[in-house]
Write an enzyme that holds these catalytic residues in place. Structure first.
Site, short mmCIF file in Angstrom:
data_model
loop_
_atom_site.label_atom_id
_atom_site.label_comp_id
_atom_site.label_asym_id
_atom_site.label_seq_id
_atom_site.Cartn_x
_atom_site.Cartn_y
_atom_site.Cartn_z
N THR A 36 0.82 -1.22 0.00
CA THR A 36 0.00 0.00 0.00
C THR A 36 0.85 1.27 0.00
OG1 THR A 36 -0.16 -0.16 2.40
CG2 THR A 36 -1.97 -1.08 1.13
N GLY A 37 2.18 1.11 0.09
CA GLY A 37 3.07 2.29 0.07
C GLY A 37 3.27 2.81 -1.35
N ILE A 89 13.94 -5.22 -1.57
CA ILE A 89 14.37 -4.10 -2.41
C ILE A 89 14.93 -2.96 -1.55
CG2 ILE A 89 13.60 -2.44 -4.16
CD1 ILE A 89 13.35 -5.47 -4.97
N GLU A 148 16.55 -0.11 0.53
CA GLU A 148 17.91 0.39 0.61
C GLU A 148 18.11 1.15 1.92
OE1 GLU A 148 18.81 2.99 -2.66
OE2 GLU A 148 20.76 3.54 -1.87
N TYR A 191 20.39 -3.37 -15.68
CA TYR A 191 19.53 -2.99 -16.81
C TYR A 191 20.42 -2.68 -18.03
CZ TYR A 191 16.79 -1.63 -12.64
OH TYR A 191 16.21 -1.56 -11.40
N GLU A 222 31.77 -5.53 -8.68
CA GLU A 222 32.27 -4.18 -8.44
C GLU A 222 33.30 -4.21 -7.31
OE1 GLU A 222 28.34 -2.56 -7.87
OE2 GLU A 222 28.58 -2.47 -5.71
N HIS A 227 27.01 2.35 -3.08
CA HIS A 227 26.67 1.09 -2.42
C HIS A 227 27.45 0.95 -1.11
CE1 HIS A 227 25.39 -1.14 -6.35
NE2 HIS A 227 24.41 -0.41 -5.83
#
Lengths: 297, 385
Positions: free
Chosen positions: A17-18, A97, A99, A161, A211, A249
């Site tokens: 619902t966010g 997801i 962060e 991506y 990385e 990151h």
């Protein structure tokens, strides 16, 4: 078909619902993903988009909908609780997801789920997708993907991506793409995913994007050398990073020689991986690798 | 977030970890008075957010209050350049004036998050007072690592084992064990990502004392540590980096002239690498983040444009959570507000890319569009002036 997620995956979204949760739940559904439940404590009994029932707890959602994967969008302070709640409810696969989770909170929750039959992807990750099964569980733009036989594995979101875009532009489709997350403490590492790609009959080769920071790329190199049976093209970004500076990151910080890009590249090269010379060459290097192995025209 | 040695020692003292008597001074007079109070001799230590101070002249033993004043004068006069500060060095605003220590033995102790076992780890070595990176590289067997289960915490048998590895005799073993357990409590309760004592000393009269102290705090956990936020010293941060941090933008200042605006940390690193591969040099790392508004993008662009090194700007946006039209609006807004005419190469892809390119195309800004990362890097190289 592919790894971890496919057409049978039944997804529940924590934080549906966010703002972010609702936007991406809709995008996943539009792509073809079976989103079967939402969980927001206090919002149980309502419907999301007139289609998806919302529950107060993961336990209820699982009992009512047989959800077998959780996708987490709740804010950093509540995310560790959300991960633990799904693990407690017996959900076998979780993608977080979120962060910015404090590292010591993540340390505790990763210990909590350690002996439970749950795999955590992330946190701070884009999620995962199996294009051939029309199953997207994450925030990646679905349209750039093409069903195919290359597995994509990365610590990053938008750079994944970029890799997919370059592959698709050369008509090199993807079996599954997994973003494992950019934090120091993550649930699933390169070797875990390589193992799954190795066993997947629908994956011919892997593009792996590492990385700076940590030694996960060296661990992957050791695994590739020892037992991985499929060709790997690898890129390591962050060669230009000054030591001690965190490149966005939480995990991307050079705190010792082995965390530097050149050491990781050397290890992967030694393991027989095809080294992608620059981020612009992901697609072309993968193509060259597949051609040399007779895996594409 | 980094804090100063004297601040870390304040925290140490709160946890009962012995530190030398010390007084903070901000000018030569205060350094002189402090040295007098400490008995006429002292160690004057420049307070900066970087290691390697000793060899760089940032730590000086003085034998009189006058000598302390002279040392203070010298240290406060110029930036201190150490191997960890970069060529510009760090400004010295405060000094820690400490009593002299009678060093019998120097040890190394640190607590950090170990990715390998996904939890905290305590590191000890008898090679204290040395560059620990070098010890790790040349004689790794001299460092003992104790993984700690975050649920049970550091257990007494583990502190005993660590003390054994340090080869300490019974007279100091108990005190050393106390320091280790206090250090672990401090690490957890303050959301540290690193606590380091180099050296932890054993004095001639058998006391265990933290001669140096380094603490790094987890930025993501500072919401629950308002008290620790007061330790932030903005003078130690790069001006543009501090500004970006306040706006929640991940930014690192670099040496080149290509300003980079990117969404996503991985793509931002990749953009820097591609820029270098094309023979140009990036001026910064910048990840504008996912859920950005036009105003936030504009703030990010203004940080880039306010950097006097920047001669050209490379935009690499892969629209996902961040839509290309929002990014474009932000860029236009920043150029309008600053009146800048620095040329841009824009590579946009993904969500609302058509709208984004249209906004930039119609804006009258000096924009060159590129479709791929290769093209973008080549266009940037062409802009070389």
């Amino acid at each position: 078909m592919g790894i971890l997620v496919d057409e049978t995956t039944r997804v529940l979204v924590q934080g549906i619902t966010g703002r972010e949760g609702s936007f991406h739940a809709r995008a996943c559904m539009a792509y073809g993903t079976k989103v079967v439940a939402g969980v927001t404590p206090g919002r149980g009994g309502t419907m999301f988009e007139d289609k998806v029932p919302v529950f107060n707890s993961v336990e209820e959602a699982v009992a009512q909908t047989q959800a077998d994967m959780a996708l987490i969008f709740v804010p950093p302070i509540f995310a560790p609780d959300a991960i633990a709640e799904s693990a407690d409810a017996g959900i076998p696969l979780i993608a977080c997801i979120t962060e910015g989770i404090p590292v010591q909170d993540m340390v505790k929750v990763s210990r909590y789920i350690e002996n439970k039959p749950t795999r955590l992807i992330g946190p701070n990750c884009p999620g995962l997708i199996t294009p051939g099964a029309k199953c997207k569980v994450g925030i990646m733009p679905g349209a750039i993907h093409l069903p195919g036989r290359v597995g994509v594995l990365s610590r990053s979101g938008t750079l994944t991506y970029e890799a997919v875009e370059q592959l698709t532009a050369l008509n090199l489709g993807q079996s599954s793409c997994v973003g494992i997350g950019g934090d120091q403490i993550i649930g699933t590492n390169f070797v875990d995913v390589l193992r799954l790609f190795d066993a997947d009959p629908d994956t011919d080769a892997v593009v792996m994007i590492g990385e700076i920071g940590g030694t996960m790329e060296q661990d992957a190199a050791a695994f590739i050398k020892k037992e991985f049976s499929k060709p790997v093209a690898a890129l390591v970004v962050g060669a230009s990073a000054p030591p001690g500076k965190r490149m966005g990151h939480a995990g991307a910080i050079i705190t010792g020689e082995s965390a530097r890009a050149e050491f990781k590249i050397a290890a992967l090269k030694d393991a027989g991986a095809w080294i992608i010379p620059s981020p612009a060459d992901i697609g072309s290097t993968a193509q060259e690798m597949l051609r040399s192995k007779g895996l594409t025209a | 977030m980094n804090i100063h040695e004297f601040q870390a020692k304040e925290i140490f003292a709160r946890y009962g970890i012995p530190v030398p008597r010390g007084i903070v001074a901000a000018n030569p007079d205060e350094a002189k008075a402090a040295t007098l109070e400490l008995g006429g001799r002292s160690v004057v230590k420049a307070q900066i957010h970087a290691g390697g101070r000793g060899k760089a002249g940032g730590v000086q033993l003085v034998h009189s209050p006058e000598e302390a004043a002279e040392a203070a004068q010298r240290m406060l006069a110029a930036n201190l350049v150490t191997p960890q500060t970069g060529p510009k060095g760090a400004p010295v605003r405060k000094l820690l004036i400490e009593e002299l220590a009678d060093i019998k033995q120097e040890l190394y102790v640190a607590l950090t998050i170990d990715r390998g076992h996904q939890g905290p780890a305590l590191l000890v070595s008898t090679k204290g007072g040395m560059d620990i990176e070098e010890v790790a590289a040349t004689s790794p067997e001299d460092i003992h690592t104790e993984p700690i289960d975050p649920l049970s915490g550091l257990m007494p048998f583990q502190t005993r084992r660590l003390v054994r590895h340090l080869g300490l005799d019974q007279t100091v073993a108990g005190d050393a064990a106390k320091v280790l357990s206090a250090l672990y409590r401090l690490f957890v309760e303050n959301d540290c990502t690193l606590v380091e004592i180099n050296p932890l000393i054993i004095t001639g009269d058998g006391r265990v004392v933290a001669l140096d102290a380094k603490i790094n705090l987890d930025d993501d956990a500072m919401f629950r540590h308002a008290d620790l936020l007061e330790y932030r010293d903005i003078s130690q941060e790069d001006e543009l980096e501090a500004k970006a941090a306040d706006l929640d933008i991940a930014y690192v200042n670099l040496d080149g002239d290509v300003g980079c605006l990117v969404n996503g940390a991985g793509l931002a690193m990749a953009t820097l690498d591609a820029t270098i591969a094309a023979g140009a040099a990036p001026a910064n790392f910048l990840d504008v983040g996912g859920g950005a508004t036009p105003e936030k993008v504009a703030s990010a662009v203004k940080i880039i444009l306010s950097d006097s090194k920047v001669q050209r700007v490379l935009v690499n946006i892969f629209g996902g959570i961040l839509r290309c039209d929002i990014a474009a609006e932000g860029i236009v807004l920043a150029y309008e507000e600053t009146g800048s005419n620095i040329p841009l190469v824009v590579r946009m892809l993904g969500t609302n890319v058509v709208e984004g390119k249209h906004i930039l195309g119609a804006s009258g800004l000096p924009v060159t569009f590129a479709d791929t990362l290769t093209e973008a890097a080549e266009e940037i190289k062409k802009l070389n002036v």
